[in-house]
Design a protein around this motif. Structure first.
Motif, PDB file in Angstrom:
ATOM      1  N   VAL A 144       0.695  -1.286  -0.064  1.00  0.00           N
ATOM      2  CA  VAL A 144      -0.029  -0.018  -0.028  1.00  0.00           C
ATOM      3  C   VAL A 144       0.773   1.290   0.016  1.00  0.00           C
ATOM      4  O   VAL A 144       0.240   2.334   0.040  1.00  0.00           O
ATOM      5  CB  VAL A 144      -1.071  -0.136   1.236  1.00  0.00           C
ATOM      6  N   ARG A 145       2.221   1.380  -0.044  1.00  0.00           N
ATOM      7  CA  ARG A 145       2.968   2.218  -0.037  1.00  0.00           C
ATOM      8  C   ARG A 145       2.766   3.148  -1.031  1.00  0.00           C
ATOM      9  O   ARG A 145       3.033   4.472  -0.841  1.00  0.00           O
ATOM     10  CB  ARG A 145       4.458   1.847   0.201  1.00  0.00           C
ATOM     11  N   PRO A 146       2.555   2.749  -2.412  1.00  0.00           N
ATOM     12  CA  PRO A 146       2.395   3.743  -3.283  1.00  0.00           C
ATOM     13  C   PRO A 146       1.141   4.613  -3.020  1.00  0.00           C
ATOM     14  O   PRO A 146       1.120   5.677  -3.606  1.00  0.00           O
ATOM     15  CB  PRO A 146       2.112   2.943  -4.609  1.00  0.00           C
ATOM     16  N   VAL A 147       0.208   4.143  -2.642  1.00  0.00           N
ATOM     17  CA  VAL A 147      -1.077   4.858  -2.224  1.00  0.00           C
ATOM     18  C   VAL A 147      -0.557   5.898  -1.224  1.00  0.00           C
ATOM     19  O   VAL A 147      -0.961   7.010  -1.033  1.00  0.00           O
ATOM     20  CB  VAL A 147      -2.347   3.936  -1.838  1.00  0.00           C
ATOM     21  N   LEU A 148      -0.100   5.285  -0.089  1.00  0.00           N
ATOM     22  CA  LEU A 148       0.345   6.217   0.996  1.00  0.00           C
ATOM     23  C   LEU A 148       0.918   7.366   0.520  1.00  0.00           C
ATOM     24  O   LEU A 148       1.225   8.629   1.294  1.00  0.00           O
ATOM     25  CB  LEU A 148       0.891   5.371   2.582  1.00  0.00           C
ATOM     26  N   GLY A 149       1.993   7.108  -0.327  1.00  0.00           N
ATOM     27  CA  GLY A 149       2.945   8.140  -0.904  1.00  0.00           C
ATOM     28  C   GLY A 149       2.227   9.459  -1.517  1.00  0.00           C
ATOM     29  O   GLY A 149       2.918  10.444  -1.574  1.00  0.00           O
ATOM     30  N   VAL A 150       1.208   9.218  -1.896  1.00  0.00           N
ATOM     31  CA  VAL A 150       0.142  10.331  -2.407  1.00  0.00           C
ATOM     32  C   VAL A 150      -0.316  11.317  -1.271  1.00  0.00           C
ATOM     33  O   VAL A 150      -0.272  12.455  -1.423  1.00  0.00           O
ATOM     34  CB  VAL A 150      -0.832   9.995  -3.242  1.00  0.00           C
ATOM     35  N   ILE A 151      -0.361  10.825   0.096  1.00  0.00           N
ATOM     36  CA  ILE A 151      -0.615  11.626   1.186  1.00  0.00           C
ATOM     37  C   ILE A 151       0.115  12.087   2.069  1.00  0.00           C
ATOM     38  O   ILE A 151       0.016  12.965   3.023  1.00  0.00           O
ATOM     39  CB  ILE A 151      -1.969  10.987   1.645  1.00  0.00           C
ATOM     40  N   ALA A 152       1.432  11.336   2.042  1.00  0.00           N
ATOM     41  CA  ALA A 152       2.307  11.601   3.115  1.00  0.00           C
ATOM     42  C   ALA A 152       3.708  11.666   2.327  1.00  0.00           C
ATOM     43  O   ALA A 152       3.928  11.125   1.338  1.00  0.00           O
ATOM     44  CB  ALA A 152       2.466  10.318   4.008  1.00  0.00           C
ATOM     45  N   ALA A 153       4.529  12.603   3.082  1.00  0.00           N
ATOM     46  CA  ALA A 153       5.857  12.899   2.583  1.00  0.00           C
ATOM     47  C   ALA A 153       6.798  11.633   3.231  1.00  0.00           C
ATOM     48  O   ALA A 153       7.981  11.399   2.590  1.00  0.00           O
ATOM     49  CB  ALA A 153       6.593  14.468   2.989  1.00  0.00           C
ATOM     50  N   ARG A 154       6.482  11.125   4.551  1.00  0.00           N
ATOM     51  CA  ARG A 154       7.192   9.902   4.847  1.00  0.00           C
ATOM     52  C   ARG A 154       6.149   9.112   5.662  1.00  0.00           C
ATOM     53  O   ARG A 154       5.517   9.361   6.436  1.00  0.00           O
ATOM     54  CB  ARG A 154       8.068  10.752   5.721  1.00  0.00           C
ATOM     55  N   VAL A 155       6.347   7.819   5.298  1.00  0.00           N
ATOM     56  CA  VAL A 155       5.974   6.698   5.971  1.00  0.00           C
ATOM     57  C   VAL A 155       6.733   5.685   6.719  1.00  0.00           C
ATOM     58  O   VAL A 155       7.664   5.215   6.269  1.00  0.00           O
ATOM     59  CB  VAL A 155       5.036   5.686   4.967  1.00  0.00           C
ATOM     60  N   VAL A 156       6.817   5.725   7.883  1.00  0.00           N
ATOM     61  CA  VAL A 156       7.809   4.852   8.913  1.00  0.00           C
ATOM     62  C   VAL A 156       7.100   3.755   9.179  1.00  0.00           C
ATOM     63  O   VAL A 156       5.968   3.778  10.156  1.00  0.00           O
ATOM     64  CB  VAL A 156       8.218   5.639   9.853  1.00  0.00           C
ATOM     65  N   HIS A 157       7.517   2.569   9.139  1.00  0.00           N
ATOM     66  CA  HIS A 157       7.125   1.232   9.784  1.00  0.00           C
ATOM     67  C   HIS A 157       7.898   1.279  11.206  1.00  0.00           C
ATOM     68  O   HIS A 157       8.740   0.913  11.347  1.00  0.00           O
ATOM     69  CB  HIS A 157       7.310   0.135   8.858  1.00  0.00           C
ATOM     70  N   VAL A 158       6.740   1.414  11.962  1.00  0.00           N
ATOM     71  CA  VAL A 158       7.250   1.533  13.484  1.00  0.00           C
ATOM     72  C   VAL A 158       7.202   0.233  14.410  1.00  0.00           C
ATOM     73  O   VAL A 158       7.725   0.033  15.475  1.00  0.00           O
ATOM     74  CB  VAL A 158       6.668   2.572  14.138  1.00  0.00           C
ATOM     75  N   GLY A 159       6.647  -1.108  13.755  1.00  0.00           N
ATOM     76  CA  GLY A 159       6.207  -2.317  14.528  1.00  0.00           C
ATOM     77  C   GLY A 159       4.939  -3.077  14.096  1.00  0.00           C
ATOM     78  O   GLY A 159       4.387  -2.629  13.002  1.00  0.00           O
ATOM     79  N   PRO A 160       4.789  -3.738  14.818  1.00  0.00           N
ATOM     80  CA  PRO A 160       3.670  -4.625  14.593  1.00  0.00           C
ATOM     81  C   PRO A 160       2.177  -3.896  14.766  1.00  0.00           C
ATOM     82  O   PRO A 160       2.115  -2.590  14.991  1.00  0.00           O
ATOM     83  CB  PRO A 160       3.721  -5.866  15.501  1.00  0.00           C
ATOM     84  N   SER A 161       1.202  -4.787  14.703  1.00  0.00           N
ATOM     85  CA  SER A 161      -0.113  -4.171  14.779  1.00  0.00           C
ATOM     86  C   SER A 161      -0.312  -3.560  16.129  1.00  0.00           C
ATOM     87  O   SER A 161       0.015  -3.908  17.120  1.00  0.00           O
ATOM     88  CB  SER A 161      -1.202  -5.332  14.673  1.00  0.00           C
ATOM     89  N   GLY A 162      -0.824  -2.569  15.925  1.00  0.00           N
ATOM     90  CA  GLY A 162      -0.792  -1.343  17.106  1.00  0.00           C
ATOM     91  C   GLY A 162       0.050  -0.414  17.488  1.00  0.00           C
ATOM     92  O   GLY A 162      -0.043   0.494  18.125  1.00  0.00           O
ATOM     93  N   ALA A 163       1.370  -0.683  16.897  1.00  0.00           N
ATOM     94  CA  ALA A 163       2.373   0.227  17.358  1.00  0.00           C
ATOM     95  C   ALA A 163       2.391   1.553  16.784  1.00  0.00           C
ATOM     96  O   ALA A 163       2.976   2.491  17.195  1.00  0.00           O
ATOM     97  CB  ALA A 163       4.039  -0.379  16.592  1.00  0.00           C
TER      98      ALA A 163
END
Length: 302
Positions: free
Chosen positions: A151-170
């Motif tokens: 889903v990163r290509p979609v999120l890249g349209v709305i965000a300048a930075r997407v950081v994976h911080v951990g598992p579900s809930g993080a």
């Protein structure tokens, strides 16, 4: 997968959702949008190709659905029942939770969604309504790395930075902690600025010096110049929203056994502001009320 391979839906067209939907629409990705508030879809002024579709319809037709809603209860209402998003089968669909929610609630919903054959990403977001409109949000994502990669290509349209911080809930855990720090800094800056004014120092001068020294922050660099010194008081978020976020943060810190003083104090001040009728005010108006709130909280603590 390229962004243009996705059919995206957005549920929630409030302060944040409108900007998110508009950016996806301009990118040619937005297939559908929905809000329970009458007139919200029309007010979003999306292109004619975007459908005003129910959650159930999005569950059937969209590859990705973004929730820009207040918190978990609103998402659960969109998932449940014959008109809910999970009423139809769509294996591999990715649901992106952009709310500010309690991580335990997030994990419960994520498990329910996984059992329905979908993926669930919790994305705490920062950048405010202005960042949502500009497509420059920062997202702190929790969930499976493979689903996030898709889903990163979609999120890249709305965000300048997407950081994976951990598992579900993080993602939501870090968002609560982020907001605790941010709102505490805001109130501390208001307290200091009011004290400087009492000492006969002009507010603009105080903020100028803060920004030239080590007391600078996003609050002094943007919030005060843009929304307080300007006299506009248009931060585009309500005091009640801040109080909700800090209440969730305080609950979370208790549950994980984290010692905390500043966060709970900020939560108490915001709850007091709501109790005194300020819940529907723009949060930047707290600058005008902070001395009274501090005095009342100090009296209550004695």
């Amino acid at each position: 997968m390229s962004a243009h391979a996705f059919r995206v839906g957005v549920i929630g067209l409030g302060q944040m959702g409108r900007g998110i939907a508009a950016n996806l629409d301009r990118a040619g990705l937005l297939a559908a949008a929905f809000d329970v508030a009458p007139g919200a879809f029309a007010a979003a002024e999306l292109s004619p190709a975007v459908q005003d579709a129910s959650p159930a319809a999005m569950g059937e037709t969209c590859d990705t659905v973004l929730f820009a809603l207040p918190a978990t209860p609103e998402i659960e209402a969109c998932l449940a029942g014959p008109d809910g998003l999970l009423a139809t089968e769509r294996p591999g669909q990715i649901l992106v939770d952009l709310t500010t929610s309690h991580p335990g609630d997030t994990r419960r919903v994520a498990e329910r969604v996984r059992e329905a054959g979908r993926a669930y990403i919790d994305c705490g977001m920062t950048g405010g309504a202005k960042g949502a409109a500009a497509g420059t949000l920062t997202l702190m994502a929790g969930g499976e790395a493979e689903a996030l990669a898709r889903v990163r290509p979609v999120l890249g349209v709305i965000a300048a930075r997407v950081v994976h911080v951990g598992p579900s809930g993080a993602g939501h855990a870090l968002k609560l902690i982020h907001n605790m720090v941010l709102h505490t800094v805001f109130l501390a800056t208001c307290e200091g600025a009011r004290a400087a004014t009492r000492a006969g120092i002009d507010l603009a001068t105080t903020i100028e010096v803060f920004n030239a020294g080590n007391a600078r922050s996003f609050v002094t660099e943007r919030r005060f110049p843009d929304h307080i010194l300007s006299g506009r008081f248009d931060g585009r978020s309500f005091v009640s929203t801040f109080a909700k976020d800090l209440g969730l943060a305080e609950r979370f810190l208790r549950e994980i056994g984290a010692p905390a003083l500043y966060g709970p104090l900020t939560s108490a001040l915001l709850s007091r502001a709501v109790d005194e009728g300020l819940g529907d005010e723009d949060f930047t108006r707290l600058y005008e009320h902070v001395e009274a709130l501090l005095a009342a909280e100090g009296q209550a603590a004695r």
